[in-house]
Design an enzyme around this catalytic site. Sequence first.
Site, PDB file in Angstrom:
ATOM      1  N   ARG A  34       0.824  -1.205   0.000  1.00 41.88           N
ATOM      2  CA  ARG A  34       0.000   0.000   0.000  1.00 41.88           C
ATOM      3  C   ARG A  34       0.858   1.255   0.000  1.00 41.88           C
ATOM      4  O   ARG A  34       0.460   2.293  -0.509  1.00 41.88           O
ATOM      5  CB  ARG A  34      -0.942  -0.017   1.208  1.00 41.88           C
ATOM      6  CG  ARG A  34      -1.922  -1.174   1.178  1.00 41.88           C
ATOM      7  CD  ARG A  34      -2.534  -1.426   2.519  1.00 41.88           C
ATOM      8  NE  ARG A  34      -1.511  -1.600   3.544  1.00 41.88           N
ATOM      9  CZ  ARG A  34      -1.757  -1.843   4.824  1.00 41.88           C
ATOM     10  NH1 ARG A  34      -3.003  -1.951   5.240  1.00 41.88           N
ATOM     11  NH2 ARG A  34      -0.774  -1.982   5.679  1.00 41.88           N
ATOM     12  N   LYS A  87       8.194 -16.068   8.070  1.00 47.18           N
ATOM     13  CA  LYS A  87       7.865 -16.658   9.357  1.00 47.18           C
ATOM     14  C   LYS A  87       7.156 -15.629  10.230  1.00 47.18           C
ATOM     15  O   LYS A  87       7.431 -14.442  10.069  1.00 47.18           O
ATOM     16  CB  LYS A  87       9.104 -17.217  10.072  1.00 47.18           C
ATOM     17  CG  LYS A  87      10.305 -16.283  10.151  1.00 47.18           C
ATOM     18  CD  LYS A  87      10.386 -15.082  11.000  1.00 47.18           C
ATOM     19  CE  LYS A  87       9.795 -14.918  12.329  1.00 47.18           C
ATOM     20  NZ  LYS A  87      10.235 -13.638  12.991  1.00 47.18           N
TER      21      LYS A  87
HETATM   22  P1  NAP Z   1       6.744  -4.450   8.635  1.00 42.45           P
HETATM   23  O1  NAP Z   1       7.856  -3.705   8.011  1.00 42.45           O
HETATM   24  O2  NAP Z   1       6.039  -3.826   9.790  1.00 42.45           O
HETATM   25  O3  NAP Z   1       5.591  -4.835   7.595  1.00 42.45           O
HETATM   26  C1  NAP Z   1       5.803  -5.312   6.297  1.00 42.45           C
HETATM   27  C2  NAP Z   1       4.786  -4.694   5.349  1.00 42.45           C
HETATM   28  O4  NAP Z   1       3.545  -5.380   5.450  1.00 42.45           O
HETATM   29  C3  NAP Z   1       4.448  -3.264   5.653  1.00 42.45           C
HETATM   30  O5  NAP Z   1       5.405  -2.418   5.099  1.00 42.45           O
HETATM   31  C4  NAP Z   1       3.065  -3.091   5.077  1.00 42.45           C
HETATM   32  O6  NAP Z   1       3.192  -2.600   3.762  1.00 42.45           O
HETATM   33  C5  NAP Z   1       2.505  -4.488   5.053  1.00 42.45           C
HETATM   34  N1  NAP Z   1       1.401  -4.598   6.009  1.00 42.45           N
HETATM   35  C6  NAP Z   1       1.438  -4.353   7.329  1.00 42.45           C
HETATM   36  N2  NAP Z   1       0.230  -4.559   7.889  1.00 42.45           N
HETATM   37  C7  NAP Z   1      -0.581  -4.923   6.878  1.00 42.45           C
HETATM   38  C8  NAP Z   1      -1.955  -5.244   6.799  1.00 42.45           C
HETATM   39  N3  NAP Z   1      -2.729  -5.255   7.882  1.00 42.45           N
HETATM   40  N4  NAP Z   1      -2.464  -5.591   5.599  1.00 42.45           N
HETATM   41  C9  NAP Z   1      -1.684  -5.597   4.498  1.00 42.45           C
HETATM   42  N5  NAP Z   1      -0.370  -5.282   4.513  1.00 42.45           N
HETATM   43  C10 NAP Z   1       0.168  -4.952   5.686  1.00 42.45           C
HETATM   44  O7  NAP Z   1       7.207  -5.900   9.087  1.00 42.45           O
HETATM   45  P2  NAP Z   1       8.554  -6.701   8.818  1.00 42.45           P
HETATM   46  O8  NAP Z   1       9.507  -6.428   9.901  1.00 42.45           O
HETATM   47  O9  NAP Z   1       8.991  -6.542   7.412  1.00 42.45           O
HETATM   48  O10 NAP Z   1       8.002  -8.174   9.097  1.00 42.45           O
HETATM   49  C11 NAP Z   1       7.149  -8.843   8.198  1.00 42.45           C
HETATM   50  C12 NAP Z   1       7.267 -10.331   8.453  1.00 42.45           C
HETATM   51  O11 NAP Z   1       8.639 -10.710   8.291  1.00 42.45           O
HETATM   52  C13 NAP Z   1       6.883 -10.730   9.891  1.00 42.45           C
HETATM   53  O12 NAP Z   1       6.179 -11.933   9.885  1.00 42.45           O
HETATM   54  C14 NAP Z   1       8.221 -10.879  10.596  1.00 42.45           C
HETATM   55  O13 NAP Z   1       8.164 -11.842  11.638  1.00 42.45           O
HETATM   56  C15 NAP Z   1       9.102 -11.361   9.461  1.00 42.45           C
HETATM   57  N6  NAP Z   1      10.524 -11.065   9.666  1.00 42.45           N
HETATM   58  C16 NAP Z   1      10.931  -9.812  10.072  1.00 42.45           C
HETATM   59  C17 NAP Z   1      12.279  -9.577  10.334  1.00 42.45           C
HETATM   60  C18 NAP Z   1      12.788  -8.220  10.780  1.00 42.45           C
HETATM   61  O14 NAP Z   1      13.953  -8.115  11.152  1.00 42.45           O
HETATM   62  N7  NAP Z   1      11.987  -7.166  10.740  1.00 42.45           N
HETATM   63  C19 NAP Z   1      13.201 -10.586  10.176  1.00 42.45           C
HETATM   64  C20 NAP Z   1      12.779 -11.821   9.701  1.00 42.45           C
HETATM   65  C21 NAP Z   1      11.438 -12.034   9.459  1.00 42.45           C
HETATM   66  P3  NAP Z   1       2.152  -1.515   3.190  1.00 42.45           P
HETATM   67  O15 NAP Z   1       1.621  -0.714   4.340  1.00 42.45           O
HETATM   68  O16 NAP Z   1       2.956  -0.730   2.222  1.00 42.45           O
HETATM   69  O17 NAP Z   1       1.095  -2.337   2.511  1.00 42.45           O
END
Ligand code: NAP
Length: 311
Positions: A34, A87
């Site tokens: 988004r 994950k």
């Molecule tokens: P994030 O940056 O908070 O979210 C990823 C993206 O998902 C956001 O930029 C958003 O994009 C979209 N999003 C968020 N809520 C949403 C909703 N309700 N509906 C649709 N899209 C939504 O999170 P992240 O840290 O990348 O983590 C995402 C996943 O990767 C998690 O499951 C996490 O456990 C895993 N992960 C994270 C890390 C880390 O270091 N951060 C490491 C390994 C794995 P838009 O708003 O642009 O749509």
Amino acid sequence: MEVALVGIGKIAVDQHVPAINGSPDWTLAATVSRHGTVEGVPAYSDFDTMLAERPDIRVVSLCLPPVPRFAYAAAALKAGRHVMLEKPPGATLSECHSLEAMARANHLSLYATWHSREAESVQAAKAWLQGKVLRRFTVTWKEDVRRWHPGQEWIWQPGGIGVFDPGINALSIVTEILPDPIHLTAATLAFPENRQTPIAADLAFFHPAGAEVSATFDWRQEGDQTWTIEAETDGGTLTLLDGGARLVIDGREQPSPEDVPLSGEYPRLYARMARLVENGGIDMDLSPMRHVADAFTLGRRDIVAPFHWSV
Ligand code: NAP
């Protein structure tokens, strides 16, 4: 193969985009987000539009938080796409089982990725533990939530799993390297009084040979960060450090394994996804998530000081 990346946030930008760009198997053909985009890549803000307009893209990789992920995965499978899941693979075990059934029925590949399992020394640790009698197994995952999840509100909301978001990475390594099956016997979860998910957790497990198996996860760690697994056995002591990157046996640092294909966790995940798609495979190991679900089912709940992003 062309892949669409969905949810352009922290992990997509930090890991998925470089892994795809560096891979001989993949081309990043579209993004769906988004707000986020990747320079030079066609961007969609609506998933159904991308699915309808880009039938050439056979694979989607979902990097959203766990709660919205099921609806996206189900739509992708319904539209005949192979799916790769960050994950944890979903918000509940039931929805993951449901996705697996859909993938099987439609002869599509589905991959519940566990990036920490791909850390450099995890396979060497697994090999070393084979055949040894385990006496004690201790997992310590302590990190600073403000440093690793800046401003991410979803981690504190129902389904965000709180400290289990990193803790499940530890459990993915545990379930990979331990030769024996374990199950949770007790847990204490610390919930900040103003939040829906725990900031810390202590877990104890049953081990079939009576070894003492425990895990401590804490998001309140400032300064040095700890991602360590220690195993005491009849053949010595193993210490896996830095989230599986380094291996120490009886105090001696082991050289990085030379036979590990590719470098880095995410390049290895994408290489595996390529093989799954080629062979029509499904990899949906939910064992790390089972332990987390058990902790929420069985865990004692302590209420602790409120959590605020700024101190
Ligand atoms: P994030 O940056 O908070 O979210 C990823 C993206 O998902 C956001 O930029 C958003 O994009 C979209 N999003 C968020 N809520 C949403 C909703 N309700 N509906 C649709 N899209 C939504 O999170 P992240 O840290 O990348 O983590 C995402 C996943 O990767 C998690 O499951 C996490 O456990 C895993 N992960 C994270 C890390 C880390 O270091 N951060 C490491 C390994 C794995 P838009 O708003 O642009 O749509």
